[in-house]
Design an enzyme around this catalytic site. Sequence first.
Site, PDB file in Angstrom:
ATOM      1  N   GLY A 151      72.632  41.398  16.956  1.00 26.27           N
ATOM      2  CA  GLY A 151      71.272  41.943  16.948  1.00 26.27           C
ATOM      3  C   GLY A 151      70.851  42.415  15.570  1.00 26.27           C
ATOM      4  O   GLY A 151      69.711  42.197  15.146  1.00 26.27           O
ATOM      5  N   CYS A 152      71.766  43.046  14.858  1.00 27.55           N
ATOM      6  CA  CYS A 152      71.452  43.568  13.527  1.00 27.55           C
ATOM      7  C   CYS A 152      71.236  42.425  12.529  1.00 27.55           C
ATOM      8  O   CYS A 152      70.384  42.507  11.651  1.00 27.55           O
ATOM      9  CB  CYS A 152      72.555  44.503  13.056  1.00 27.55           C
ATOM     10  SG  CYS A 152      72.738  45.938  14.145  1.00 27.55           S
ATOM     11  N   THR A 153      72.013  41.361  12.692  1.00 33.78           N
ATOM     12  CA  THR A 153      71.839  40.186  11.838  1.00 33.78           C
ATOM     13  C   THR A 153      70.475  39.560  12.087  1.00 33.78           C
ATOM     14  O   THR A 153      69.736  39.257  11.144  1.00 33.78           O
ATOM     15  CB  THR A 153      72.967  39.163  12.095  1.00 33.78           C
ATOM     16  OG1 THR A 153      74.215  39.761  11.735  1.00 33.78           O
ATOM     17  CG2 THR A 153      72.747  37.883  11.310  1.00 33.78           C
TER      18      THR A 153
ATOM     19  N   ALA B 117      67.709  41.722  10.547  1.00 36.17           N
ATOM     20  CA  ALA B 117      67.701  41.628   9.082  1.00 36.17           C
ATOM     21  C   ALA B 117      67.179  40.262   8.620  1.00 36.17           C
ATOM     22  O   ALA B 117      66.423  40.170   7.644  1.00 36.17           O
ATOM     23  CB  ALA B 117      69.102  41.881   8.533  1.00 36.17           C
TER      24      ALA B 117
END
Length: 159
Positions: free
Chosen positions: A47-49, A52
């Site tokens: 999710g963070c990838t 970003a």
Amino acid sequence: MSKNSLTEGQKAPDLCLPDQNENEVCLKELAGKWVVLYFYPKDNTSGCTKEAQDFTALKADFEAEGATILGVSKDSIKSHIRFIEKKELGITLLSDEDTSVHQKYDVWRTKKNYGREYLGTVRSTFLIDPDGNIAKIWDNVRTKEHAEKVLETLRSMKE
């Protein structure tokens, strides 16, 4: 899950944190610009990838609107460097290893996962206006199309 205790319209808490290049980035130095300040749990997770990469893909659009994108997690500078290189990110990532800024922005909160409670980062985004006030808060963000929604909101607020 509790909602963020900060409110739209209030002054954004000041922050000074190191970026991936070990330069100190302070909110007060960005006065006069719009700032997209987003908090995410961990470098190199799915999710963070995605979040970003989405902000990176729209970076030129945000810059055209006079906005700077800052991602914040409790990961180290070294972790941010690896994340940026591995995923070819083009945004600034700030390191808040002691979570002091997370706490100022009330994104370091109790979370639940499989019945277990723990403290962690609640994925949140703050749109800060050129006067340093919080224009919009997204709490407990879902990453799908989030960067696009932030850009749309920025554009509508500038009209």
